[in-house]
Design a protein around this motif. Structure first.
Motif, short mmCIF file in Angstrom:
data_model
loop_
_atom_site.label_atom_id
_atom_site.label_comp_id
_atom_site.label_asym_id
_atom_site.label_seq_id
_atom_site.Cartn_x
_atom_site.Cartn_y
_atom_site.Cartn_z
N VAL A 342 12.34 1.65 12.36
CA VAL A 342 11.31 1.99 11.38
C VAL A 342 10.25 0.90 11.32
CG1 VAL A 342 10.90 2.42 8.92
CG2 VAL A 342 12.94 3.37 10.04
N MET A 343 8.97 1.34 11.19
CA MET A 343 7.85 0.43 10.98
C MET A 343 7.16 0.79 9.67
SD MET A 343 8.60 0.92 14.28
CE MET A 343 7.63 2.32 14.80
N LEU A 344 7.11 -0.16 8.75
CA LEU A 344 6.40 0.02 7.48
C LEU A 344 5.33 -1.06 7.38
CD1 LEU A 344 6.00 1.40 4.76
CD2 LEU A 344 7.80 -0.06 3.81
N ASP A 345 4.07 -0.66 7.54
CA ASP A 345 2.94 -1.58 7.57
C ASP A 345 1.96 -1.26 6.45
OD1 ASP A 345 3.72 -2.91 10.05
OD2 ASP A 345 3.16 -1.04 11.04
N ILE A 346 1.17 -2.26 6.08
CA ILE A 346 0.13 -2.11 5.07
C ILE A 346 -1.22 -2.30 5.73
CG2 ILE A 346 -0.70 -2.83 2.81
CD1 ILE A 346 2.17 -1.81 2.77
N TYR A 347 -2.16 -1.38 5.46
CA TYR A 347 -3.51 -1.43 6.02
C TYR A 347 -4.55 -1.44 4.91
CZ TYR A 347 -1.53 -0.28 10.59
OH TYR A 347 -0.81 -0.29 11.76
N ASN A 348 -5.71 -2.06 5.20
CA ASN A 348 -6.81 -1.96 4.26
C ASN A 348 -7.68 -0.75 4.61
OD1 ASN A 348 -8.43 -2.72 6.43
ND2 ASN A 348 -8.76 -4.81 5.71
N VAL A 349 -8.78 -0.54 3.86
CA VAL A 349 -9.58 0.66 4.06
C VAL A 349 -10.34 0.64 5.39
CG1 VAL A 349 -9.86 1.14 1.61
CG2 VAL A 349 -11.51 -0.34 2.76
N LEU A 350 -10.43 -0.51 6.05
CA LEU A 350 -11.08 -0.59 7.35
C LEU A 350 -10.11 -0.35 8.50
CD1 LEU A 350 -13.46 -3.64 6.83
CD2 LEU A 350 -13.97 -1.20 6.63
N GLY A 351 -8.85 -0.04 8.16
CA GLY A 351 -7.85 0.22 9.19
C GLY A 351 -7.24 -1.03 9.79
N ARG A 352 -7.42 -2.17 9.13
CA ARG A 352 -6.85 -3.43 9.63
C ARG A 352 -5.50 -3.68 8.97
NH1 ARG A 352 -12.56 -6.58 8.77
NH2 ARG A 352 -13.66 -5.66 10.53
N LYS A 353 -4.51 -3.99 9.77
CA LYS A 353 -3.17 -4.26 9.24
C LYS A 353 -3.16 -5.60 8.53
CE LYS A 353 0.22 -4.94 12.13
NZ LYS A 353 1.30 -4.65 13.10
N VAL A 354 -2.69 -5.62 7.29
CA VAL A 354 -2.65 -6.85 6.50
C VAL A 354 -1.23 -7.33 6.24
CG1 VAL A 354 -4.86 -6.34 5.41
CG2 VAL A 354 -2.76 -5.59 4.29
N ALA A 355 -0.23 -6.48 6.45
CA ALA A 355 1.16 -6.90 6.20
C ALA A 355 2.11 -5.96 6.91
CB ALA A 355 1.47 -6.92 4.70
N THR A 356 3.26 -6.47 7.29
CA THR A 356 4.36 -5.67 7.83
C THR A 356 5.58 -5.92 6.97
OG1 THR A 356 3.53 -5.73 10.11
CG2 THR A 356 5.87 -5.29 9.81
N LEU A 357 6.12 -4.86 6.37
CA LEU A 357 7.28 -4.99 5.48
C LEU A 357 8.59 -4.79 6.22
CD1 LEU A 357 6.00 -3.24 2.23
CD2 LEU A 357 5.69 -5.59 3.00
N VAL A 358 8.57 -3.98 7.25
CA VAL A 358 9.78 -3.81 8.05
C VAL A 358 9.38 -3.37 9.45
CG1 VAL A 358 10.13 -1.41 7.36
CG2 VAL A 358 12.07 -2.74 8.17
N ASN A 359 10.09 -3.88 10.43
CA ASN A 359 9.91 -3.47 11.83
C ASN A 359 11.26 -3.65 12.51
OD1 ASN A 359 9.11 -2.82 14.38
ND2 ASN A 359 7.72 -4.55 14.66
N GLY A 360 12.11 -2.65 12.35
CA GLY A 360 13.45 -2.76 12.89
C GLY A 360 14.31 -1.57 12.50
N LYS A 361 15.57 -1.64 12.84
CA LYS A 361 16.49 -0.53 12.62
C LYS A 361 16.92 -0.44 11.16
CE LYS A 361 20.67 -0.81 14.34
NZ LYS A 361 21.75 -0.84 15.33
#
Length: 407
Positions: A342-361
């Motif tokens: 699972v990948m749970l990421d946070i993006y701003n309104v310009l589509g730029r990733k600002v944080a990753t909360l999870v990237n794994g099983k």
């Protein structure tokens, strides 16, 4: 501002969570814009006030906004065409700007000047990238050191040719800055080049080359359809036309073409994306040096949760964050029906990733994550995607939730 503004950028300059505008002029004389950079602060609801005029010498063609001295305040860089000078206006306490600091490059820029700001070496600090080849596409990076000073770093070339602009963004969601470059004149010699940053964080590899309509003059990147993926906008010189490359969920781009009356004369960085109207949607601002400055308002309805066929087994769910709006921190829950990566990421309104909360099983069940941002107020999007343990996409696709952070 008909016949005046040539460089334009949109960002939250004063840290109030609203998108402001900075412009530069390609003229001299008695105009209010002559030989200067000007700032306009948003009051909310798309209303603006004059934030001041700052001298930057004649022919200030290209303008960029970013934190260039690591003090958490956005600064402004303006590139002069004829002298090879870049003026950097550092923001001071109270959101004022003093006299500019000057970077002298090795040559005058000629017709196409290129500068941009981004974290090119992944150290959490914004760097400055400049074209340093008058007859091709040579780039030099000024890296920001631990003291917030810009130090000249490596130079490299990607290809020779008529490059009009460069944009920086993480296009393929690998945490590295990639380059978008509109190139050439009339079709079939009009192209859009994508260069993906290598693992070493220094070199770039040429990716997909897209055929373009004539004279792809200026570019901007933002999540225009608000699906959590950055899209690319290209304005074509002389054609009153814009091409939007919407990014699909497999990383490919699909082109759509739109007519934009009275918008046909641009310089590099004559196009910018940001929430101009204060409605949390990324709009487009175009500086046409003959017809004036124009706003294209985005009427996209944000996607809250991607719908899937009711007959398709549900494999995951993204629960709306709580609280929302929030200050300080918020919690985001995901429900996994089948063990997945699972990948749970946070993006701003310009589509730029600002944080990753999870990237794994993640195992079957409900998993809750806390997000404590240290960024500007504004609208953000939680984006959930997953693949099966054997590397195949899940039937749920990509799920997105809109969040509002009030600092």
């Amino acid at each position: 501002h008909s016949g005046i503004v040539s460089g334009i950028d949109v960002a939250d300059i004063n840290g109030d969570g609203l998108m402001d505008i900075a412009v530069s002029a390609n003229i001299a004389g008695n105009s209010i814009f002559a030989d200067s950079m000007r700032i306009y602060y948003q009051l909310g609801g798309g209303k603006y006030i004059d934030g001041g005029k700052y001298p930057c010498g004649p022919a200030g063609r290209v303008l960029r906004i970013g934190d260039l001295n690591n003090d958490s305040l956005n600064d402004i860089a303006v590139c002069s065409r004829d002298s090879g000078i870049i003026h950097i206006f550092y923001q001071k306490a109270g959101h004022s700007f003093g006299q500019s600091t000057v970077i002298q490059c090795d040559y005058s820029f000629g017709f196409d000047r290129i500068i941009n700001i981004g974290d090119l070496n992944h150290d959490g600090q914004q760097d400055l990238i400049i074209n340093t080849s008058p007859d091709g596409f040579g780039l030099t990076i000024f890296y920001q050191d631990v003291n917030g000073a810009l130090v000249k770093g490596n130079s490299f070339g990607l290809f020779l040719g008529e490059v009009h602009d460069i944009e920086l963004a993480d296009l393929n969601n690998d945490g590295k800055i990639d380059i978008v470059a509109p190139w050439g004149g009339n079709s079939p010699n009009a192209k859009l080049y994508l260069f993906y940053q290598n693992e070493n964080g220094i070199d770039f590899t040429k990716g997909i080359i897209h055929d373009m309509l004539d004279i792809p003059e200026t570019a901007a990147i933002g999540d225009l359809d608000m699906d959590g993926r950055p899209d690319i906008a290209i304005a074509h010189g002389g054609w009153e036309t814009m091409t939007i490359l919407h990014q699909n969920n497999n990383g490919s781009f699909e082109q759509f073409r739109y007519r934009i009356p009275y918008c046909s004369h641009y310089y590099s960085r004559g196009l910018s994306i940001g929430d101009i109207t204060g409605d949390s949607r990324p709009d487009m601002l175009i500086a046409d040096w003959e017809h004036g400055t124009n706003v294209i308002i985005n009427t996209t309805i944000p996607l809250s949760v991607q719908l899937v066929n009711s007959n398709t087994p549900r494999t995951m769910q993204l629960v709306q964050n709580y609280p929302n709006p929030f200050n300080g921190s918020t919690t985001i829950s995901v429900e996994i029906m089948t063990e997945s990566v699972v990948m749970l990421d946070i993006y701003n309104v310009l589509g730029r990733k600002v944080a990753t909360l999870v990237n794994g099983k993640l195992t079957t069940g409900v998993h809750t994550f806390r997000w404590e941002p240290e960024i500007s107020s504004g609208v953000y999007f939680a984006r959930l995607s997953a693949i099966t343990l054997n590397g195949q996409p899940t039937s749920a696709g990509t799920l997105i939730r809109k969040m509002i952070y009030i600092k």
